[in-house]
Scaffold this motif. Sequence first.
Motif, mmCIF file in Angstrom:
data_model
loop_
_atom_site.group_PDB
_atom_site.id
_atom_site.type_symbol
_atom_site.label_atom_id
_atom_site.label_comp_id
_atom_site.label_asym_id
_atom_site.label_seq_id
_atom_site.Cartn_x
_atom_site.Cartn_y
_atom_site.Cartn_z
ATOM 1 N N VAL A 89 77.649 58.097 46.689
ATOM 2 C CA VAL A 89 76.950 59.323 46.270
ATOM 3 C C VAL A 89 77.938 60.368 45.755
ATOM 4 C CG1 VAL A 89 75.507 61.245 47.058
ATOM 5 C CG2 VAL A 89 74.998 58.910 47.805
ATOM 6 N N LEU A 90 79.078 60.513 46.432
ATOM 7 C CA LEU A 90 80.088 61.453 45.955
ATOM 8 C C LEU A 90 80.582 61.060 44.560
ATOM 9 C CD1 LEU A 90 82.258 62.087 49.153
ATOM 10 C CD2 LEU A 90 80.630 63.648 48.090
ATOM 11 N N MET A 97 78.848 65.538 37.363
ATOM 12 C CA MET A 97 79.522 66.806 37.096
ATOM 13 C C MET A 97 80.317 66.719 35.798
ATOM 14 S SD MET A 97 82.028 68.773 39.804
ATOM 15 C CE MET A 97 80.781 68.690 41.096
ATOM 16 N N ALA A 98 81.048 65.624 35.613
ATOM 17 C CA ALA A 98 81.874 65.459 34.416
ATOM 18 C C ALA A 98 81.040 65.374 33.149
ATOM 19 C CB ALA A 98 82.739 64.203 34.559
ATOM 20 N N TRP A 175 88.529 61.882 40.703
ATOM 21 C CA TRP A 175 88.072 61.912 42.086
ATOM 22 C C TRP A 175 86.924 60.927 42.305
ATOM 23 C CZ3 TRP A 175 90.806 63.249 45.935
ATOM 24 C CH2 TRP A 175 91.739 64.292 45.848
ATOM 25 N N ALA A 176 86.070 60.756 41.288
ATOM 26 C CA ALA A 176 85.018 59.745 41.398
ATOM 27 C C ALA A 176 85.639 58.357 41.561
ATOM 28 C CB ALA A 176 84.113 59.785 40.167
ATOM 29 N N LEU A 180 85.434 55.391 44.644
ATOM 30 C CA LEU A 180 85.007 54.009 44.429
ATOM 31 C C LEU A 180 86.117 53.001 44.688
ATOM 32 C CD1 LEU A 180 82.808 54.397 41.210
ATOM 33 C CD2 LEU A 180 82.043 54.159 43.586
ATOM 34 N N LEU A 181 87.362 53.377 44.404
ATOM 35 C CA LEU A 181 88.467 52.427 44.482
ATOM 36 C C LEU A 181 89.270 52.533 45.773
ATOM 37 C CD1 LEU A 181 89.769 52.684 40.801
ATOM 38 C CD2 LEU A 181 88.152 51.035 41.772
#
Length: 394
Positions: A89-90, A97-98, A175-176, A180-181
């Motif tokens: 979700v983050l 946002m991007a 940051w996304a 994820l990684l």
Amino acid sequence: MGEPEASPAITPRRAVWTLGVTQLVGYGCTSYLPATLAAAQGKTLGVSTAFIFGAFSGALLISGLLGPVTGRAVDRHGARRPLAAGSIVLALALVGMALSQNTFQLVAAWLVLGVGMSLALYDIAFAGLVGWFGLDARESITGVTLIAGFASTIAWPLTAWLEATFGWREAALVWAAANLLIALPLHLTLPRQAPQPAAARRKADEEPETPQPGVALQMVLLAVALAVMAGIGSIMGAHLPPLLIGIGASATAAVVAGMLVGPAQVAARLAEFALVRRIHPLVSARVAVGLFPIGAGLLLALGPLAAAPFAILYGAGNGLFTIVRGTLPLVLFGTKNYGGRLGALNVPARLVGALAPLLFALGLARSEPRALGVLIAACLLALGCLFALRKPAP
């Protein structure tokens, strides 16, 4: 149908390192994001920086309101799923946002970030540790906060560099990717649910919680203390340099004093980690709350000469209280329904934390000493609540 497959064992050390790193990522892309991206986002979309901070306040409100629900989910099913979902979700919120092209889209992204915060940050991590290690989770909670305490040290300069070099949209995408990684794979290594026998889990679900005398009052007293400290932490995060400048410190001195907050937080957590088995969390809580009025009193008495001592005392108290908010409910109320109880206790804290910077700004515009006096009075109220709490019988 047979019994569900047993959860894989997890050691305290692995849990601490796993959650410490994921909390560092989680706080880096949430709490420490507005300070570095708000101005750039506002300039791009034609709104004020205050508008962006307002959107972040909305995220905090959503996070607080969802806290009891997500906490109860951890009590029943463990922390792995909520934490992994929180990372996803983050990441989605940061990608949104991007890609935002107007204020409506940007506000929606910030609010989705609030949903992710309710799933991926300290409350869920602490509840997971309690599910795995029971009353022995106190040391692990301290260890997680010790690692995650470097979030500001890493996130602020990294995000500022990314924004200056590539742009705020690219910073959000980085940051996304980190969620994820880095955070998501680490969360997926955690046990599927607390390593507790299925029969014991069913019995805990079927047995109603027996209300203990005075528990409701203890909950209220602790909730007040948590709310006061959340408000002070939120205010200092947004207003520390302007406050010190208003007292008479130079801009350089204010920045240097602000840089001392992070090391002071880590030092206090190291001390707590070293003494974790010797000091009751209630004692730690009283010390943590008492440090701020001492520093604020020095600032009022000595002016800019006390800028650095004030920052150090505030940082130490804030760092210590971050641990207390996880460990004190554990020792006062036990492990049963810990996640739901922690979520409920932190609802007022999230509400106060979201509104306090704006209210303090209004008071700061009138008088810095008066605004500091209000914070000192609030701390004394919180301290009174903590002294009214009593250690549970062995």
